[in-house]
Design a protein around this motif. Structure first.
Motif, short mmCIF file in Angstrom:
data_model
loop_
_atom_site.label_atom_id
_atom_site.label_comp_id
_atom_site.label_asym_id
_atom_site.label_seq_id
_atom_site.Cartn_x
_atom_site.Cartn_y
_atom_site.Cartn_z
N MET A 1 17.25 94.50 9.52
CA MET A 1 16.91 95.39 8.69
C MET A 1 16.89 96.79 8.79
SD MET A 1 13.41 93.47 6.57
CE MET A 1 12.62 93.04 8.08
N PHE A 2 16.91 97.20 10.32
CA PHE A 2 16.80 98.30 10.79
C PHE A 2 18.34 98.74 11.38
CE2 PHE A 2 12.33 98.41 10.56
CZ PHE A 2 11.92 96.94 10.90
N HIS A 3 18.39 100.29 11.49
CA HIS A 3 19.55 100.71 12.12
C HIS A 3 19.78 99.96 13.65
CE1 HIS A 3 21.67 103.32 9.34
NE2 HIS A 3 20.28 103.81 9.21
N SER A 4 21.18 99.82 13.95
CA SER A 4 21.32 99.27 15.27
C SER A 4 20.99 100.27 16.32
CB SER A 4 22.63 98.76 15.38
OG SER A 4 23.47 99.58 15.00
N ASP A 5 20.83 101.70 16.01
CA ASP A 5 20.61 102.50 16.91
C ASP A 5 19.14 102.77 17.52
OD1 ASP A 5 21.60 105.35 15.16
OD2 ASP A 5 19.83 103.94 15.06
N GLY A 6 18.08 102.04 16.80
CA GLY A 6 16.83 102.05 17.35
C GLY A 6 16.23 103.37 16.50
N SER A 7 16.74 103.92 15.82
CA SER A 7 15.93 105.20 15.11
C SER A 7 15.00 105.15 14.50
CB SER A 7 16.95 106.00 13.92
OG SER A 7 18.40 106.13 14.47
N VAL B 1 17.98 110.01 20.63
CA VAL B 1 18.07 109.48 19.15
C VAL B 1 17.37 110.44 18.33
CG1 VAL B 1 16.87 107.65 17.97
CG2 VAL B 1 17.92 107.08 20.16
N LEU B 2 16.53 111.09 18.39
CA LEU B 2 15.81 112.07 17.64
C LEU B 2 16.87 113.28 17.32
CD1 LEU B 2 12.09 112.44 18.87
CD2 LEU B 2 13.08 111.39 16.77
N LEU B 3 17.68 113.55 18.18
CA LEU B 3 18.66 114.59 18.06
C LEU B 3 19.92 114.37 17.21
CD1 LEU B 3 18.16 116.46 21.25
CD2 LEU B 3 17.48 117.33 18.99
N LEU B 4 19.89 112.95 16.86
CA LEU B 4 21.20 112.46 16.28
C LEU B 4 21.06 113.33 14.48
CD1 LEU B 4 21.23 108.47 16.72
CD2 LEU B 4 22.96 110.29 17.55
N PRO B 5 22.39 113.60 14.37
CA PRO B 5 22.39 114.36 13.13
C PRO B 5 21.62 113.49 11.89
CG PRO B 5 24.46 114.37 14.15
CD PRO B 5 23.61 113.53 14.88
N ARG B 6 21.76 112.47 11.84
CA ARG B 6 21.11 111.54 10.83
C ARG B 6 19.77 111.79 10.85
NH1 ARG B 6 20.26 106.23 11.32
NH2 ARG B 6 21.99 106.28 13.08
N ASN B 7 19.02 111.91 11.91
CA ASN B 7 17.64 111.84 12.39
C ASN B 7 16.94 113.41 12.09
OD1 ASN B 7 17.64 109.28 12.36
ND2 ASN B 7 18.04 109.04 14.66
N ILE B 8 17.79 114.28 12.27
CA ILE B 8 17.23 115.47 12.44
C ILE B 8 16.09 116.16 11.66
CG2 ILE B 8 17.86 117.98 12.75
CD1 ILE B 8 19.75 117.50 14.65
N PRO B 9 16.86 115.82 10.18
CA PRO B 9 15.70 116.16 9.14
C PRO B 9 14.23 115.57 9.56
CG PRO B 9 17.82 115.52 7.98
CD PRO B 9 17.80 115.36 9.62
N SER B 10 14.31 114.22 9.78
CA SER B 10 12.93 113.49 9.83
C SER B 10 12.38 113.97 10.89
CB SER B 10 13.30 112.05 9.77
OG SER B 10 14.32 111.66 9.03
N SER B 11 13.03 113.97 12.13
CA SER B 11 12.26 114.28 13.48
C SER B 11 11.76 115.98 13.11
CB SER B 11 13.38 114.03 14.57
OG SER B 11 14.37 114.94 14.49
#
Lengths: 307, 293
Positions: free
Chosen positions: B112-118, B181-191
């Motif tokens: 159910m979650f992303h495989s990278d642990g985001s 992981v927090l610095l992945l482009p996909r996660n930057i808005p959230s982090s």
């Protein structure tokens, strides 16, 4: 052959938004077999025969029809599954074992990574403990993962078993003869249920989905890889051209069986589109149902969880 | 997405989603983690009352949302359970799979979650921020009731940042992975939004009432302090991270001095001050506008 074509024209005049009852459910005894209309019993028989005929050439035909791309589709499916060692997989309509073999490879690699990480983690063990851990890990190269391949057709299973032997897959595989609408397994048994290019041939899709729900553990995952509907008009035209002009010809040339491949192409067109299949999966009780289109919708992967 | 067969669903008892009433008896505070990406968690989060059922996010199938927990709530439960396995497996899908196992679910639920642990990392950060807010709120209550002294700003900031960073200690070995992981482009808005809301929180409880440029400068400065201290902590091997807290103390002192110096300089050379302020505002504007986006 011309019988197919005549009926084809008649049936195509039906509006595209035909109620679901006419596609996946048996509204009375009338069902579709490609573009023909047959009874439920006839349909099962015909489909069984189709796969009995193509079993030996199944893999070759897959490669030539899809130009080898079907391998990528199956790889993507297993990557999406991302199985951890210790997963119990049920591959329904798994016939020649493609998904099961990929699953085993994936789990084996994951297990190796896991063992390496464990070794790094345990830097301060005594010699005795290290020796013991090597002993136990040697026999768990798959980490207790198991793949069960279930198919209704004996010929397909036979080909699959031969392939397994030929490719050297010995542990972690079982082959079971069974019907997707009535699986010979207990409730709450499997972690993942996959059905790749098989659900199209199931006569009562709703029953198959209910069975899938039944045999999955709570939290288990349902994955379906199937040909689906292309929305992009240009791609759709090219795809139709290729499907109806090239594939049956290939079928005749390579497998000596025009009709089976005509059936294949027609059954793809008669299969419910992505959204409809998603609703059917939700009706069976699955949550977080979603689909991913591959190649503009030529193929779609549907995923749902038993929550 | 609408479920058009609520009656059918309600009849089929869900295999896993628990009735909300059961969950309430056990864990009345879990839903505080629901407001993950709320930018003002502290002041606006209501105290949990264990009586009535919580509204769920997917509240479109009427029956199920009233009686059963939503998928999001189940996901929160899985992620919380997965945190226990992070020191061993890292911030990965494997940790999530192990967490799902402890809840009695199949390991496939990790799909159910992303495989990278985001999601796991973001969940943890949001939980820490919530805990920090609770802590600061409690302290504020004590001060208001007169049971404790109001701390001077530098001490307050120091204690708040230290409390927040101490929450990382159990996971410190795998924290570099979490940062990446927090610095992945996909996660930057959230982090980024989680970070800014936390900093906002701290200043709010520090009693910051500014409505001018100071608002931006203060947040920029504290963000700098927090990030640099976090990085120092990753490489700190002193007992109980003493070096880190000393570093933190120095940085906060620097920041205080800087503000004093600024007011002195302002009375001497106005043009120079304008230039400095302009640069700081530009930098903090860029940061805040990125966060807002």
């Amino acid at each position: 052959l011309c019988r197919c074509r005549c009926r084809c024209r008649a049936l195509l005049s039906r509006p595209p938004g035909a109620p679901r009852a006419l596609r996946g459910f048996a509204a009375g005894p009338e069902m579709h077999f490609g573009f023909q209309t047959v009874t439920e019993a006839e349909r099962r028989e015909k489909i069984y025969q189709v796969f009995e005929n193509v079993a030996k050439k199944y893999d070759v035909m897959n490669d030539s029809m899809t130009l080898g791309v079907h391998r990528l589709w199956k790889d993507i499916l297993v990557h999406k599954m991302n199985p951890t060692p210790g997963t119990l997989l049920l591959d329904v309509a798994g016939g020649t074992g493609d998904i099961a073999f990929r699953f085993i490879n994936y789990v084996r690699a994951a297990r190796e990574q896991q063992l390496q990480r464990k070794l790094k983690h345990h830097q301060d063990l005594s010699w005795q403990e290290i020796f013991d851990s090597y002993q136990e890990d040697k026999f768990h190269s798959l980490g207790d993962s198991q793949a069960v391949v279930c198919d209704i057709n004996r010929e397909m299973l036979k080909v699959g078993k031969q392939k397994a032997q030929h490719l050297g897959y010995s542990e972690g595989l079982s082959w079971v003869l069974g019907n997707a609408e009535e699986l010979p397994f207990d409730d709450d048994k499997f972690d993942v249920y996959t059905i790749a290019f098989g659900i199209r041939n199931v006569t009562r899709i709703d029953l198959a989905l209910q069975e899938a729900y039944r045999v999955l553990k709570p939290g288990g995952r349902f994955l379906c890889l199937e040909f689906s509907h292309v929305t992009n008009p240009l791609v759709s035209r090219l795809y139709d051209l290729y499907s109806f002009q090239v594939i049956p010809v290939l079928g005749e040339v390579i497998a000596g069986d025009w009709n089976s491949y005509q059936y294949l192409v027609e059954s793809i067109r008669r299969f419910p589109p992505q959204e409809e299949l998603k609703e059917m999966i939700e009706d069976a009780g699955f949550f977080k149902v979603d689909y991913e289109n591959l190649n503009f919708g030529i193929v779609a992967i549907h995923s749902g969880f038993k929550l | 997405r609408c479920r058009h067969c609520p009656p059918l669903r309600a009849l089929q008892a869900s295999a896993v989603l628990r009735r909300v009433s059961d969950e309430h008896k056990k864990e009345p505070l879990t839903s505080s983690s629901q407001q993950q990406f709320d930018s003002h968690p502290a002041g606006h989060q209501p105290e949990q009352d264990p009586q009535g059922p919580r509204p769920s996010y997917t509240g479109q199938g009427g029956q199920e949302s009233e009686d059963y927990e939503s998928e999001e709530q189940l996901q929160h439960r899985i992620l919380t359970a997965a945190l226990e396995f992070v020191p061993e497996h890292g911030w990965t899908a494997e940790a999530i799979a192990e967490g799902a196992k402890t809840l009695g679910l199949s390991v496939a639920a990790a799909g159910m979650f992303h495989s990278d642990g985001s999601e796991l990392v973001l969940h943890f950060v949001s939980e820490c921020n919530t805990k920090l807010s609770e802590l600061l709120k409690q302290e504020q209550k004590l001060v208001q009731l007169g049971k404790a002294e109001k701390k001077p700003t530098d001490e307050f900031l120091r204690d708040a940042v230290e409390a927040r960073l101490r929450m990382l200690i159990p996971y410190i070995e795998k924290w570099p992975q979490a940062l990446s992981v927090l610095l992945l482009p996909r996660n930057i808005p959230s982090s980024l939004s989680l970070l800014t809301s936390m900093i906002d929180d701290i200043w709010h409880y520090a009693g910051d009432q500014s409505t001018d440029f100071n608002w931006y400068t203060r947040r920029a400065v504290l963000t700098g302090i927090y990030n640099t201290t976090e990085l120092v902590m990753l490489q700190d091997s002193s007992p109980d991270f003493e070096d880190t807290w000393r570093f933190l103390e120095n940085r906060v002192a620097d920041a205080m001095n800087m503000s004093n110096t600024a007011s002195q300089v302002q009375s001497t050379g106005e043009a120079v001050v304008q230039g400095l302020m302009g640069a700081a505002v530009t930098v903090s504007n860029a940061e805040t506008s990125r966060a807002v986006r």
